[in-house]
Write a protein that holds these residues in place. Structure first.
Motif, PDB file in Angstrom:
ATOM      1  N   GLU A 262     -10.946   1.650 -12.896  1.00 37.00           N
ATOM      2  CA  GLU A 262     -10.595   2.967 -13.418  1.00 37.00           C
ATOM      3  C   GLU A 262     -10.718   4.017 -12.324  1.00 37.00           C
ATOM      4  O   GLU A 262     -11.729   4.092 -11.615  1.00 37.00           O
ATOM      5  N   ALA A 263      -9.694   4.836 -12.180  1.00 41.12           N
ATOM      6  CA  ALA A 263      -9.722   5.934 -11.211  1.00 41.12           C
ATOM      7  C   ALA A 263     -10.866   6.888 -11.538  1.00 41.12           C
ATOM      8  O   ALA A 263     -11.145   7.168 -12.709  1.00 41.12           O
ATOM      9  N   GLY A 264     -11.517   7.358 -10.501  1.00 43.41           N
ATOM     10  CA  GLY A 264     -12.636   8.264 -10.688  1.00 43.41           C
ATOM     11  C   GLY A 264     -13.957   7.571 -10.844  1.00 43.41           C
ATOM     12  O   GLY A 264     -15.001   8.227 -10.980  1.00 43.41           O
ATOM     13  N   MET A 265     -13.954   6.223 -10.841  1.00 41.57           N
ATOM     14  CA  MET A 265     -15.169   5.427 -10.898  1.00 41.57           C
ATOM     15  C   MET A 265     -15.272   4.588  -9.627  1.00 41.57           C
ATOM     16  O   MET A 265     -14.277   4.377  -8.927  1.00 41.57           O
ATOM     17  N   THR A 266     -16.463   4.089  -9.319  1.00 43.74           N
ATOM     18  CA  THR A 266     -16.627   3.123  -8.235  1.00 43.74           C
ATOM     19  C   THR A 266     -16.242   1.746  -8.761  1.00 43.74           C
ATOM     20  O   THR A 266     -16.790   1.285  -9.765  1.00 43.74           O
ATOM     21  N   ASN A 267     -15.294   1.088  -8.106  1.00 46.47           N
ATOM     22  CA  ASN A 267     -14.772  -0.198  -8.575  1.00 46.47           C
ATOM     23  C   ASN A 267     -15.007  -1.272  -7.519  1.00 46.47           C
ATOM     24  O   ASN A 267     -14.643  -1.090  -6.353  1.00 46.47           O
ATOM     25  N   ILE A 268     -15.605  -2.401  -7.937  1.00 47.61           N
ATOM     26  CA  ILE A 268     -15.896  -3.498  -7.017  1.00 47.61           C
ATOM     27  C   ILE A 268     -15.417  -4.808  -7.633  1.00 47.61           C
ATOM     28  O   ILE A 268     -15.818  -5.164  -8.749  1.00 47.61           O
ATOM     29  N   THR A 269     -14.540  -5.518  -6.924  1.00 49.56           N
ATOM     30  CA  THR A 269     -14.132  -6.867  -7.318  1.00 49.56           C
ATOM     31  C   THR A 269     -14.981  -7.845  -6.522  1.00 49.56           C
ATOM     32  O   THR A 269     -15.001  -7.784  -5.289  1.00 49.56           O
ATOM     33  N   VAL A 270     -15.693  -8.743  -7.198  1.00 55.64           N
ATOM     34  CA  VAL A 270     -16.663  -9.592  -6.494  1.00 55.64           C
ATOM     35  C   VAL A 270     -15.986 -10.476  -5.454  1.00 55.64           C
ATOM     36  O   VAL A 270     -16.591 -10.795  -4.423  1.00 55.64           O
ATOM     37  N   GLN A 271     -14.724 -10.861  -5.670  1.00 53.68           N
ATOM     38  CA  GLN A 271     -14.040 -11.707  -4.687  1.00 53.68           C
ATOM     39  C   GLN A 271     -13.741 -10.946  -3.394  1.00 53.68           C
ATOM     40  O   GLN A 271     -13.549 -11.564  -2.350  1.00 53.68           O
ATOM     41  N   ASP A 272     -13.714  -9.626  -3.458  1.00 56.10           N
ATOM     42  CA  ASP A 272     -13.566  -8.842  -2.235  1.00 56.10           C
ATOM     43  C   ASP A 272     -14.850  -8.846  -1.421  1.00 56.10           C
ATOM     44  O   ASP A 272     -14.832  -8.612  -0.212  1.00 56.10           O
ATOM     45  N   VAL A 273     -15.953  -9.114  -2.080  1.00 56.38           N
ATOM     46  CA  VAL A 273     -17.259  -9.170  -1.421  1.00 56.38           C
ATOM     47  C   VAL A 273     -17.574 -10.587  -0.971  1.00 56.38           C
ATOM     48  O   VAL A 273     -18.126 -10.803   0.119  1.00 56.38           O
ATOM     49  N   ALA A 290     -22.983 -10.333  -8.158  1.00 52.56           N
ATOM     50  CA  ALA A 290     -22.983  -9.178  -9.056  1.00 52.56           C
ATOM     51  C   ALA A 290     -24.380  -8.599  -9.200  1.00 52.56           C
ATOM     52  O   ALA A 290     -24.541  -7.374  -9.332  1.00 52.56           O
ATOM     53  N   ALA A 291     -25.396  -9.449  -9.170  1.00 51.88           N
ATOM     54  CA  ALA A 291     -26.773  -8.965  -9.314  1.00 51.88           C
ATOM     55  C   ALA A 291     -27.129  -7.985  -8.213  1.00 51.88           C
ATOM     56  O   ALA A 291     -27.697  -6.909  -8.473  1.00 51.88           O
ATOM     57  N   ALA A 292     -26.810  -8.328  -6.980  1.00 54.08           N
ATOM     58  CA  ALA A 292     -27.100  -7.423  -5.867  1.00 54.08           C
ATOM     59  C   ALA A 292     -26.279  -6.142  -5.974  1.00 54.08           C
ATOM     60  O   ALA A 292     -26.768  -5.051  -5.671  1.00 54.08           O
TER      61      ALA A 292
END
Length: 318
Positions: A262-273, A290-292
């Motif tokens: 969602e725009a305006g939120m911090t977004n993290i896809t775990v596969q990018d990490v 995800a825990a970290a």
């Protein structure tokens, strides 16, 4: 292995791990075990009807100067406070947080003891009312003004209804969502079927028959009236809340998984990490990656290294 033998073994393990109802949940002097495998932990936890997850619901807990904001855990559809939070509840307790978890949205029509085993089935508006009462109890007990929210799946939507429509916004500081669905879902094509309809109007008839048992199901679809209301004003965001979304590209229930971005939120896809993290919708709530990310979202001024290791669907990192 026969079903009887499996259940006997699971019950024995649950007793040994202190996961059944009546087991103490107060923070121990020694760190609580933190499993990173969703399915085995959830099955064992499900044997303890209305049990608290390890480390949660210590109503004598006093927030520390290091972690002054209590964390409220909000489970996903058909989950409950125990089955959903076998990883994050002990993890957060070990980190020094005051942790609280509820089961919401139980079906009054479900026979005992299943009414307490499967949550998230009722209308989301009523579930948000339950959450409102629970948050007020947490604030009063801990003497704090705000909570942080950690939600999974449907538990990423219920708190936002509370924040946006039940005056809960000022009571929430950080809002961390695991496998969120800010734009609803089209899992198994159900939203498409509902939008297009079926011959003789069968779709609304089916929804009507299911509603007393499973009212939230249709509300979570992308084109539902509920989702339109949640996004009224063009965004689900409630001013003053710091949102973080953690999603997986292998999500089989939030379809497409980008519904959680969602725009305006911090977004993290775990596969990018971590490219070898194959967590799907359920395992994401027991994922070491995800825990970290969750810990960093709750405490951004003291970030920690995010691990990268092989994580398999459902069974996780064994």
């Amino acid at each position: 292995m026969s079903l009887t033998r499996f259940l006997t073994l699971a019950a024995s393990l649950a007793l040994g791990l202190g996961l059944v109802a009546g087991a103490p949940t107060h923070a121990a002097e020694r760190p609580l075990p933190v499993p990173y495998s969703f399915l085995p932990s959830a099955v064992i936890a499900g044997l303890g009807v209305d049990a608290d997850p390890p480390g949660a619901n210590d109503w004598t807990c006093t927030p520390s100067a290091e972690h002054p904001t209590p964390v409220v855990l909000v489970h996903g559809l058909t989950g409950n406070k125990a089955t959903n939070w076998q990883t994050f509840s002990p993890l957060l307790a070990n980190e020094g947080y005051c942790v609280f978890a509820l089961t919401y949205g139980q079906s009054a029509l479900a026979p005992a003891p299943f009414g307490n085993v499967f949550g998230g089935l009722g209308p989301i508006e009523e579930s948000a009312e339950q959450l409102s009462q629970f948050v007020d109890r947490v604030l009063e007990t801990t003497g704090t003004d705000q909570v942080d929210i950690l939600g999974h799946s449907e538990g990423t939507v219920v708190p936002n209804y509370y924040a946006k429509f039940l005056d809960g916004g000022p009571k929430i500081d950080k809002y961390v969502s695991i496998a969120p669905l800010w734009k609803g879902t089209n899992a198994a094509g159900l939203n498409t079927v509902a939008r297009l309809g079926t011959p003789f109007g069968a779709t609304p008839i089916v929804f009507g028959l299911l509603r007393p048992f499973f009212a939230s199901g249709e509300q979570l679809l992308a084109d539902s009236d509920f989702m339109a209301k949640m996004r009224s004003g063009g965004t689900p965001i409630v001013e003053g809340i710091e949102y973080t979304n953690i999603v997986t590209s292998y999500d089989q229930l939030v379809v497409p998984y980008t519904s959680g971005i969602e725009a305006g939120m911090t977004n993290i896809t775990v596969q990018d990490v971590c490219g070898i993290d194959y967590s799907e919708h359920f395992q994401l709530v027991a994922d070491p990656v995800a825990a970290a990310l969750v810990l960093n979202a709750l405490e951004p001024l003291d970030p920690r290294r995010v691990p990268c290791r092989l994580v398999l669907p459902y069974v996780g990192s064994l």
